[in-house]
Design an enzyme around this catalytic site. Structure first.
Site, PDB file in Angstrom:
ATOM      1  CE1 TYR A 255      87.294  38.594  44.260  1.00  0.00           C
ATOM      2  CE2 TYR A 255      88.559  40.522  44.940  1.00  0.00           C
ATOM      3  CZ  TYR A 255      87.771  39.427  45.265  1.00  0.00           C
ATOM      4  OH  TYR A 255      87.476  39.176  46.581  1.00  0.00           O
TER       5      TYR A 255
ATOM      6  CB  SER B  61      84.046  42.452  46.620  1.00  0.00           C
ATOM      7  OG  SER B  61      85.151  43.313  46.681  1.00  0.00           O
TER       8      SER B  61
HETATM    9  N1  LIG Z   1      89.551  39.853  52.269  1.00  0.00           N
HETATM   10  C1  LIG Z   1      88.907  40.875  51.768  1.00  0.00           C
HETATM   11  O1  LIG Z   1      89.306  42.050  51.895  1.00  0.00           O
HETATM   12  C2  LIG Z   1      87.638  40.626  51.014  1.00  0.00           C
HETATM   13  C3  LIG Z   1      86.912  41.724  50.593  1.00  0.00           C
HETATM   14  C4  LIG Z   1      85.730  41.518  49.897  1.00  0.00           C
HETATM   15  C5  LIG Z   1      85.292  40.247  49.624  1.00  0.00           C
HETATM   16  N2  LIG Z   1      86.033  39.176  50.029  1.00  0.00           N
HETATM   17  C6  LIG Z   1      85.471  37.861  49.717  1.00  0.00           C
HETATM   18  O2  LIG Z   1      85.251  37.170  50.940  1.00  0.00           O
HETATM   19  C7  LIG Z   1      85.267  35.766  50.698  1.00  0.00           C
HETATM   20  C8  LIG Z   1      86.231  35.105  51.677  1.00  0.00           C
HETATM   21  O3  LIG Z   1      87.554  35.540  51.372  1.00  0.00           O
HETATM   22  P1  LIG Z   1      88.745  35.644  52.422  1.00  0.00           P
HETATM   23  O4  LIG Z   1      89.163  37.059  52.440  1.00  0.00           O
HETATM   24  O5  LIG Z   1      88.384  34.965  53.691  1.00  0.00           O
HETATM   25  O6  LIG Z   1      89.873  34.864  51.636  1.00  0.00           O
HETATM   26  P2  LIG Z   1      90.463  33.397  51.829  1.00  0.00           P
HETATM   27  O7  LIG Z   1      91.346  33.168  50.663  1.00  0.00           O
HETATM   28  O8  LIG Z   1      91.034  33.282  53.200  1.00  0.00           O
HETATM   29  O9  LIG Z   1      89.166  32.470  51.744  1.00  0.00           O
HETATM   30  C9  LIG Z   1      88.636  31.972  50.539  1.00  0.00           C
HETATM   31  C10 LIG Z   1      88.427  30.488  50.713  1.00  0.00           C
HETATM   32  O10 LIG Z   1      87.820  29.945  49.542  1.00  0.00           O
HETATM   33  C11 LIG Z   1      88.433  28.692  49.276  1.00  0.00           C
HETATM   34  N3  LIG Z   1      88.290  28.283  47.881  1.00  0.00           N
HETATM   35  C12 LIG Z   1      88.905  28.824  46.795  1.00  0.00           C
HETATM   36  N4  LIG Z   1      88.578  28.121  45.691  1.00  0.00           N
HETATM   37  C13 LIG Z   1      87.731  27.138  46.099  1.00  0.00           C
HETATM   38  C14 LIG Z   1      87.055  26.078  45.429  1.00  0.00           C
HETATM   39  N5  LIG Z   1      87.190  25.911  44.101  1.00  0.00           N
HETATM   40  N6  LIG Z   1      86.280  25.256  46.150  1.00  0.00           N
HETATM   41  C15 LIG Z   1      86.132  25.415  47.480  1.00  0.00           C
HETATM   42  N7  LIG Z   1      86.759  26.387  48.177  1.00  0.00           N
HETATM   43  C16 LIG Z   1      87.543  27.230  47.492  1.00  0.00           C
HETATM   44  C17 LIG Z   1      89.893  28.942  49.632  1.00  0.00           C
HETATM   45  O11 LIG Z   1      90.600  27.717  49.794  1.00  0.00           O
HETATM   46  C18 LIG Z   1      89.735  29.727  50.924  1.00  0.00           C
HETATM   47  O12 LIG Z   1      89.611  28.848  52.022  1.00  0.00           O
HETATM   48  C19 LIG Z   1      85.669  35.606  49.223  1.00  0.00           C
HETATM   49  O13 LIG Z   1      84.510  35.453  48.449  1.00  0.00           O
HETATM   50  C20 LIG Z   1      86.337  36.922  48.901  1.00  0.00           C
HETATM   51  O14 LIG Z   1      86.283  37.182  47.534  1.00  0.00           O
HETATM   52  C21 LIG Z   1      87.192  39.335  50.723  1.00  0.00           C
END
Ligand SMILES: NC(=O)c1ccc[n+]([C@@H]2O[C@H](COP(=O)([O-])OP(=O)(O)OC[C@H]3O[C@@H](n4cnc5c(N)ncnc54)[C@H](O)[C@@H]3O)[C@@H](O)[C@H]2O)c1
Length: 273
Positions: free
Chosen positions: A170, A157
């Protein structure tokens, strides 16, 4: 159908999330055999019904990235259907409200300051992002290191480069994901490539509370992010796909390992003036 990844065996964690499900759809479209790993069977089935009704190219893997036993079972389920795994995408991750301050800077009269954050919230965030990348890499990585052109792709991130206000755990946890990416890439350099993608700002479930007011308008934080993003917009999950394909494709990125690629509309390059 585009055949760039025809028959390539891939497992994606966090696969029913916003970014994860975008990866699943795109890789199925490109011919891969995708293990859809998530905690909710209903969500997995819903995604499969949408993109792979006859289950020819996907297998549902109900597992928790913090539970090694469930991951081991998931690996067996994948192996039984498609054989060994060549690509692991560690997409599960996220923040926790109990590890998030209300204010950007300390105000002794404010509520939920740094002093109110809970140990449980902080542990939860470090576990999910770091251990939740480490354990799937251990379990599925056993196949990946034996594959021809195997690769692991982690999701870091922006906050890993410079911490963002309000989210100390985070930020630290994603810094540890970038650090782990470098460690793993060195350790396995003779066998596989390991890289990470650092998405900029995407509107998803987990950050909705930070980016939107109750009436749906952009929060002050969202406006600030846009003003710091030279391309002046939030990312769409599809914006990440080109980088994913590049890192997955050994012909395109065969000498690339241990890097964290920002996909951020210029956020990490802009000093604000
Ligand atoms: N959305 C953003 O702006 C952004 C920016 C940078 C990084 N990210 C990263 O991208 C990745 C995807 O995030 P997203 O934005 O799609 O969010 P999201 O919440 O839609 O997806 C995260 C997924 O991880 C699953 N999850 C959480 N805990 C879990 C566990 N213990 N076991 C299995 N699955 C689990 C959740 O149920 C969800 O489906 C994450 O690592 C997030 O930190 C997101």
């Amino acid at each position: 159908m585009n055949t760039q990844f025809n028959g390539v065996n891939v497992v994606i964690t966090g696969a029913t999330g916003v970014i994860g499900s975008t990866f699943v759809k795109a890789l199925v479209e490109k011919g891969a055999n995708v293990g859809i790993l998530g905690r909710s069977e209903d969500k997995i089935i819903e995604l499969q019904d949408e993109i792979d009704k006859d289950r020819k190219q996907t297998v549902g893997l109900v597992a928790d990235v913090l539970d090694k036993e469930s991951l081991t079972k998931a690996k067996q389920t994948y192996n039984d259907k498609f054989g060994k795994i060549a690509v692991l995408i560690n997409g599960a991750g996220g923040n926790n409200p109990n590890a998030t301050t209300n204010d950007e800077m300390y105000d002794a009269t404010g509520d939920k300051t740094f002093f109110d954050l809970t140990e449980e919230g902080v542990d939860n965030v470090f576990k999910l992002n770091y251990t939740g990348t480490f354990l799937p890499s251990q379990v599925f990585g056993k196949d990946v290191v034996e594959a021809t052109a195997g690769t692991i792709i982690n999701i870091s991130s922006m906050n890993a480069f410079t911490p963002l206000t309000k989210i100390p755990a985070y930020s630290g946890a994603k810094a540890s994901v970038s650090n782990f990416t470098q460690w793993l890439s060195t350790y396995f350099a003779g066998h596989i490539r390991v890289n990470a993608i650092a998405p900029g700002f995407f509107e998803t479930h987990q950050n909705k509370a930070l980016l939107r007011n109750e009436d749906g308008s952009y929060s002050e934080r969202a406006s600030k992010i846009l003003s710091q993003t030279p391309m002046n917009r939030f990312g769409e999950p599809e914006d990440i796909l080109g980088t994913l394909y590049w890192l997955m494709d050994n012909e395109m990125s065969g000498f690339v390992t241990g890097i964290v690629v920002p996909v951020d509309g210029g956020f990490s390059s802009y000093a604000g003036v």
